[in-house]
Scaffold this active site. Sequence first.
Site, PDB file in Angstrom:
ATOM      1  N   ASN A  40     -18.848  -8.479  -1.944  1.00  0.00           N
ATOM      2  CA  ASN A  40     -18.778  -8.152  -3.370  1.00  0.00           C
ATOM      3  C   ASN A  40     -17.377  -8.252  -3.962  1.00  0.00           C
ATOM      4  O   ASN A  40     -17.197  -8.053  -5.162  1.00  0.00           O
ATOM      5  CB  ASN A  40     -19.324  -6.741  -3.602  1.00  0.00           C
ATOM      6  N   LYS A  42     -13.503  -9.843  -4.995  1.00  0.00           N
ATOM      7  CA  LYS A  42     -12.978 -11.001  -5.724  1.00  0.00           C
ATOM      8  C   LYS A  42     -12.319 -11.991  -4.766  1.00  0.00           C
ATOM      9  O   LYS A  42     -11.637 -11.590  -3.835  1.00  0.00           O
ATOM     10  CB  LYS A  42     -11.948 -10.514  -6.752  1.00  0.00           C
ATOM     11  N   THR A  45     -14.725 -17.872  -4.396  1.00  0.00           N
ATOM     12  CA  THR A  45     -14.558 -19.235  -4.900  1.00  0.00           C
ATOM     13  C   THR A  45     -13.110 -19.680  -4.783  1.00  0.00           C
ATOM     14  O   THR A  45     -12.820 -20.833  -4.432  1.00  0.00           O
ATOM     15  CB  THR A  45     -15.026 -19.323  -6.367  1.00  0.00           C
ATOM     16  N   THR A  46     -12.198 -18.768  -5.073  1.00  0.00           N
ATOM     17  CA  THR A  46     -10.769 -19.089  -4.955  1.00  0.00           C
ATOM     18  C   THR A  46     -10.419 -19.541  -3.545  1.00  0.00           C
ATOM     19  O   THR A  46      -9.677 -20.510  -3.355  1.00  0.00           O
ATOM     20  CB  THR A  46      -9.926 -17.855  -5.334  1.00  0.00           C
ATOM     21  N   ARG A  54      -6.528 -28.040   0.353  1.00  0.00           N
ATOM     22  CA  ARG A  54      -5.945 -28.317   1.674  1.00  0.00           C
ATOM     23  C   ARG A  54      -6.506 -29.626   2.230  1.00  0.00           C
ATOM     24  O   ARG A  54      -5.755 -30.471   2.740  1.00  0.00           O
ATOM     25  CB  ARG A  54      -6.245 -27.160   2.622  1.00  0.00           C
ATOM     26  N   PHE A  99     -24.667 -18.792 -15.819  1.00  0.00           N
ATOM     27  CA  PHE A  99     -25.129 -17.567 -15.169  1.00  0.00           C
ATOM     28  C   PHE A  99     -26.619 -17.346 -15.433  1.00  0.00           C
ATOM     29  O   PHE A  99     -27.065 -17.377 -16.573  1.00  0.00           O
ATOM     30  CB  PHE A  99     -24.326 -16.357 -15.662  1.00  0.00           C
ATOM     31  N   TRP A 101     -28.349 -14.699 -15.387  1.00  0.00           N
ATOM     32  CA  TRP A 101     -28.687 -13.527 -16.202  1.00  0.00           C
ATOM     33  C   TRP A 101     -28.520 -13.799 -17.695  1.00  0.00           C
ATOM     34  O   TRP A 101     -28.978 -13.025 -18.526  1.00  0.00           O
ATOM     35  CB  TRP A 101     -27.865 -12.313 -15.781  1.00  0.00           C
ATOM     36  N   GLU A 136     -21.439 -20.387  -4.745  1.00  0.00           N
ATOM     37  CA  GLU A 136     -22.478 -19.484  -5.234  1.00  0.00           C
ATOM     38  C   GLU A 136     -23.886 -19.898  -4.788  1.00  0.00           C
ATOM     39  O   GLU A 136     -24.885 -19.542  -5.421  1.00  0.00           O
ATOM     40  CB  GLU A 136     -22.431 -19.362  -6.770  1.00  0.00           C
TER      41      GLU A 136
END
Length: 204
Positions: A40, A42, A45-46, A54, A99, A101, A136
């Site tokens: 959960n 952060k 994706t980063t 790379r 998204f 939602w 995701e």
Amino acid sequence: MDEEKKQNHNERMLRKKAVVDAAIERAQEERGIVVLITGNGKGKTTSAFGTLYRALGHGQRAGVVQFIKGTQATGEVIFLQQQASAAAAVEYHAMATGFTWNTQDWDADKRAADEAWAHATRLLQDPKVKLVVLDELTYMLKYNYLDTATVVDTIRQRPALQTVIITGRAARPELVELADTVSEIADRKHAFKAGVKAQAGIDF
């Protein structure tokens, strides 16, 4: 630091080096791997895009399929598109609905997921593509837009030297079992929960 402590430190580092060298010696198999970045917190994706850059630095071809985030302009994608040589080396597709939602339309989301997965399947069959990022993807399985068994089987049958990175929360056990490397990012604190607005360059 006194001389005795320095000596003890040096001896510990020498023992550590022996352990690391032995591990490197044992790890001689060459193949692509599956990396699952979940949890959960952060940064999932980063992290995936960091590995993408790379791979590009080593002159490798790559593919990215972003599920969920398709309508949001993110810094990592903008930067990728600005770099002509990098963009040429990356096949990119985003699920157009954004998204789930926001749409509240399962049928439309299902169609978009199927289209995105078709792009992913093509990448997962191309031996020239050394890295595939499925950003995701976990949500597609959680909401039953994609069949878990089909996804797992397709990834298993990819070219031997191809690496796949899967990101997203609530990864199904089948993905955990499939993965060679699993990183779970915990959510200890997040500025957004304290009322800090999401910021360009930091959060997207």
